[in-house]
Design an enzyme around this catalytic site. Structure first.
Site, PDB file in Angstrom:
ATOM      1  N   ARG A 563       1.987   0.691   0.984  1.00 20.12           N
ATOM      2  CA  ARG A 563       0.534   0.826   1.031  1.00 20.12           C
ATOM      3  C   ARG A 563       0.133   2.270   1.298  1.00 20.12           C
ATOM      4  O   ARG A 563       0.783   2.963   2.070  1.00 20.12           O
ATOM      5  CB  ARG A 563      -0.040  -0.057   2.143  1.00 20.12           C
ATOM      6  CG  ARG A 563       0.279  -1.534   2.038  1.00 20.12           C
ATOM      7  CD  ARG A 563      -0.396  -2.237   0.919  1.00 20.12           C
ATOM      8  NE  ARG A 563      -1.845  -2.106   0.948  1.00 20.12           N
ATOM      9  CZ  ARG A 563      -2.647  -2.798   0.138  1.00 20.12           C
ATOM     10  NH1 ARG A 563      -2.143  -3.673  -0.727  1.00 20.12           N
ATOM     11  NH2 ARG A 563      -3.936  -2.617   0.187  1.00 20.12           N
ATOM     12  N   VAL A 564      -0.961   2.657   0.690  1.00 16.87           N
ATOM     13  CA  VAL A 564      -1.491   3.988   0.977  1.00 16.87           C
ATOM     14  C   VAL A 564      -2.785   3.896   1.782  1.00 16.87           C
ATOM     15  O   VAL A 564      -3.426   4.881   2.057  1.00 16.87           O
ATOM     16  CB  VAL A 564      -1.727   4.794  -0.322  1.00 16.87           C
ATOM     17  CG1 VAL A 564      -0.402   5.093  -1.009  1.00 16.87           C
ATOM     18  CG2 VAL A 564      -2.659   4.055  -1.265  1.00 16.87           C
ATOM     19  N   ASP A 565      -3.171   2.661   2.140  1.00 14.02           N
ATOM     20  CA  ASP A 565      -4.362   2.493   2.975  1.00 14.02           C
ATOM     21  C   ASP A 565      -3.926   2.116   4.386  1.00 14.02           C
ATOM     22  O   ASP A 565      -2.749   2.169   4.711  1.00 14.02           O
ATOM     23  CB  ASP A 565      -5.295   1.428   2.369  1.00 14.02           C
ATOM     24  CG  ASP A 565      -4.555   0.125   2.079  1.00 14.02           C
ATOM     25  OD1 ASP A 565      -3.381  -0.026   2.499  1.00 14.02           O
ATOM     26  OD2 ASP A 565      -5.157  -0.760   1.444  1.00 14.02           O
ATOM     27  N   ASP A 566      -4.865   1.726   5.223  1.00 12.49           N
ATOM     28  CA  ASP A 566      -4.521   1.404   6.606  1.00 12.49           C
ATOM     29  C   ASP A 566      -4.082  -0.040   6.742  1.00 12.49           C
ATOM     30  O   ASP A 566      -4.594  -0.799   7.562  1.00 12.49           O
ATOM     31  CB  ASP A 566      -5.705   1.716   7.527  1.00 12.49           C
ATOM     32  CG  ASP A 566      -5.929   3.211   7.623  1.00 12.49           C
ATOM     33  OD1 ASP A 566      -4.917   3.947   7.617  1.00 12.49           O
ATOM     34  OD2 ASP A 566      -7.089   3.643   7.679  1.00 12.49           O
TER      35      ASP A 566
END
Ligand code: 6R9
Length: 695
Positions: A563-566
């Site tokens: 994932r590149v999000d939180d």
């Protein structure tokens, strides 16, 4: 541009590879089954025997189909859709899409105006074709001597009884039904019963806490909740009905009363007498459902009528209600199941996922049953009573396709090979992996030890939002590379973009997006189309953004990097850092919290929480436990932090933004890689944090 893409050129060149008579010795060795996959970069070929019997048996065959699927999606998908039963045929347009926020509201529709029913297609269709006596479900309980089975005819009868009951209590087409059940046969039965009458199911994983359940109930305001009294997982008994009771109290407090709680008596876990009861609201499933007729008319619904809601974590505290509709989801889950697992009628299929997650929706219930498959529904824990349980089940039912998550592979790998090799596993022919990138060493162990070097692994990349597989091996078609989900499924056009949203070609890394719609795509976030657009379509206009980072190698293979999000991926479960943080700060002694993911040997990622206490409150072991318990109670046990790191302060920019980059490095103990800390409002915070490491 399709013809010029590196990917297709590569597949074309692979099509020339001399299968079985290879010139490359290591490949040849694998083909002959003489060598195990050991070298990091060795592609692993399916055996010629496997390919010969496979539905898609060569790169060339894949390429022809893939080409058509992206050049003529309407033709490709309507040919496939024609093998299902439709009460009324869809609009000849087949699909309609706008994925570009600049052109107006995001819209995806497939097989519009067609009317069908997914339950009819999953059950009645097979029975009418004379396959009613085939086993639909083998159920295996927590203990090895607890089991059961249902043929397609028997399953339909149970589904109809429940559907009739639901209608009797006033559930109508379009109404929401909350299902909070463990992996009993009643779970897929409940999903199918809703689908039969056009009700929208919202299954809540039975590991979620009362608070999380309440939140999901309040979001869709169901007439009824379906649950059971208790469940055994390993040596633990979990009182599910008590959790529902607390959730319903919470809902009532917030003005959302649910009048009916249908409770299945799970005798193996707990007897009736020991279950708390609220007369008038609570009803024993076995007392009422069996009195209803075992035939129930199908409610024909539009392709675009909602089938289910399923919540998933995002980067903010509030879970997103992913909404899937009927027609496209039906066609897509069935087709992906068939090709990615090379499914044939004699297969016995076992997916270890719980129906509380998307994998259980698409690949325990709908995908397999739409294909008329025999599926195993397993209620227990995979290491109970011993770490050999999975292989015991494989041998007991002669499982041919086994689909699981890397976290389970890694945890069984740690127990040693003897727990595997003492079982025959002779029936296995295809393995599958889902939920997170599978690390090459786990891949190899799965391939060599579990599959005896004979079973291709379908490492399927997809998401709650995508409904079904997006990037996945087709096991008979091409060589696999351990750790790569390989190439896109039919109709899927993945692209990698840079930060500016510009498509990048060839060998590169970027953000994984999808260019065109596919039938299984989700249509909206329940009650919040704006958030749907903002989260998935605004970051890179013109594309669906997956939230994942990815690279593509010189052969066109995709390698997911996380994932590149939180969002943290713990044992294949998506957990928003914001959700854990808001649970932590709800504790009166917690002033602030920042959560990051950290590498974890078994879970893939673990949850690492930095916690600032209210002024004057001392650090204590007791408080640490209490904070962890708070998260368990508010979200569920699977979201409990692995580590609480006391933080006198958090590293923040001058504008007050927490610099998670630094926290990730501290959590990973990469203290010499902290990078530039000069932009912090108070750089000394970092020193303090380091001093408190492991305190
Ligand atoms: C099906 C499912 C989706 C997220 C996704 C990605 C990760 C899933 C993967 C994978 C690498 C795979 N993910 N499968 N990453 N390789 N084969 O898991 O849905 O719970 O919504 O999670 O899981 O990060 O974005 P969901």
């Amino acid at each position: 541009s399709i013809a010029s893409s590196d990917f297709l050129r590569h597949v074309e060149s692979m099509a020339q590879l001399p299968y079985g008579a290879g010139k490359m010795s290591h490949l040849n060795a694998v083909i002959l089954g003489e060598a195990l996959a050991t070298e990091e970069n060795d592609p692993v070929f399916p055996s010629p025997d496997f390919s010969a019997q496979a539905l898609i048996s060569s790169p060339q065959q894949y390429m022809n189909m893939y080409k058509r699927s992206v050049e003529d999606p309407a033709g490709f998908w309507s040919d496939i859709a024609s093998s299902f039963y439709w009460k009324k045929k869809w609009n000849p347009m087949v699909y309609l899409e706008n994925l570009d926020v600049k052109k107006g509201t995001i819209k995806i529709e497939w097989f519009k105006e067609g009317t069908t029913n997914i339950c009819y297609n999953a059950l009645d269709r097979h029975i009418e074709a004379g396959r009613g006596d085939k086993i639909a479900i083998y159920w295996e309980g927590n203990e090895p001597d607890q089991d059961g089975k249902l043929t397609y005819t028997e399953l339909l009868a149970k589904v109809c009884q429940l559907a009739n009951y639901l209608k009797h209590v006033g559930v109508r087409k379009g109404d929401a039904v909350i299902i909070y059940l463990p992996m009993l046969m009643e779970l897929p039965i409940a999903m199918l019963a809703c689908a039969r009458i056009g009700a929208v199911h919202s299954v809540v994983f039975a590991g979620f806490s009362a608070d999380s359940l309440a939140q999901r109930i309040m979001d869709c305001k169901p007439k009824i909740v379906l649950t059971c009294n208790a469940v055994c997982r390993g040596s633990k008994v979990i009182l599910l009905k008590d959790i529902v009771d607390s959730a319903l109290v919470e809902c009532t407090k917030n003005g959302c009363s649910v009048g009916l709680c249908l409770t299945f008596e799970n005798q193996s876990a707990l007897s009736r007498g020991a279950t708390k009861w609220q007369d008038g609201r609570d009803v024993w499933w076995q007392n009422v459902v069996e009195k209803f007729p075992n035939k129930c008319e199908v409610e024909w619904v539009d392709s675009e009528d909602p089938l289910f809601l399923l919540y998933t974590s995002g980067s903010t505290g509030k879970p997103k209600g992913v909404l899937h509709t009927t027609g496209g989801y039906m066609v897509y889950t069935a087709t992906t199941f068939k090709y990615a697992f090379d499914y044939k009628a004699p297969d016995i299929y076992w997916c270890t996922a719980d129906c509380g997650w998307i994998t259980g929706h698409s690949y325990v219930t709908y995908g397999p049953l739409l294909n008329g498959a025999t599926v195993i529904v397993f209620e227990g824990a995979p290491n109970h009573p011993s770490p050999g349980r999975c292989w015991d089940i494989v041998d007991k039912y002669k499982v041919t396709i086994f689909y699981t998550a890397p976290t389970l592979v890694r945890s069984l790998m740690r127990e040693g090979n003897e727990f595997v090799t003492r079982y025959s596993r002779k029936s296995l022919r295809v393995l599958g992996s889902v939920g997170e990138p599978i690390n090459p060493s786990a891949w190899r162990w799965f391939y060599n030890v579990v599959g005896n070097g004979q079973c291709p692994i379908s490492d399927t990349w997809w998401q709650t939002e995508t409904g079904g597989f997006m990037i996945t091996p087709l096991p008979g078609a091409w060589p696999q590379k351990p750790g790569s989900a390989t190439l896109p499924f039919f109709g899927v056009e993945p692209v990698l973009v840079d930060e500016k949203g510009v498509e990048i070609d060839g060998e590169c890394s970027g953000y994984l997006c999808i260019k065109k719609s596919w039938p299984g795509a989700f249509r909206t976030l329940y009650g919040d189309h704006e958030r749907y657009e903002t989260t998935y379509f605004k970051p890179f206009p013109g594309y669906y953004f997956s939230g994942d980072g990815c690279s593509r190698d010189k052969d066109g293979y995709y390698w997911l990097t996380g994932r590149v999000d939180d969002v943290i991926n713990v044992s294949g479960h998506r957990i928003g850092t914001a959700e854990v943080e808001s649970a932590l700060v709800s504790h009166p002694h917690c002033a602030e919290a920042a959560v990051v993911g950290v590498e974890h040997e078994v879970k893939g990622q673990g949850i690492y929480a930095f916690v600032t206490l209210v002024e004057g409150v001392p650090y204590s072991e007791e408080l640490r436990k209490c904070l962890i318990l708070t998260v368990r109670n508010q979200i569920g046990a699977f979201a409990a932090p692995d580590k609480i790191h006391w933080a006198p302060g958090l590293p923040k920019t001058r504008s007050g933004k927490i610099m998670r980059r630094i926290l990730r490095k501290i959590a990973a103990r990469q203290l010499d890689e902290l990078g530039d800390t000069s932009t912090l409002a108070d750089p000394s915070v970092v020193e303090q944090l380091i001093a408190l490491t492991d305190k």
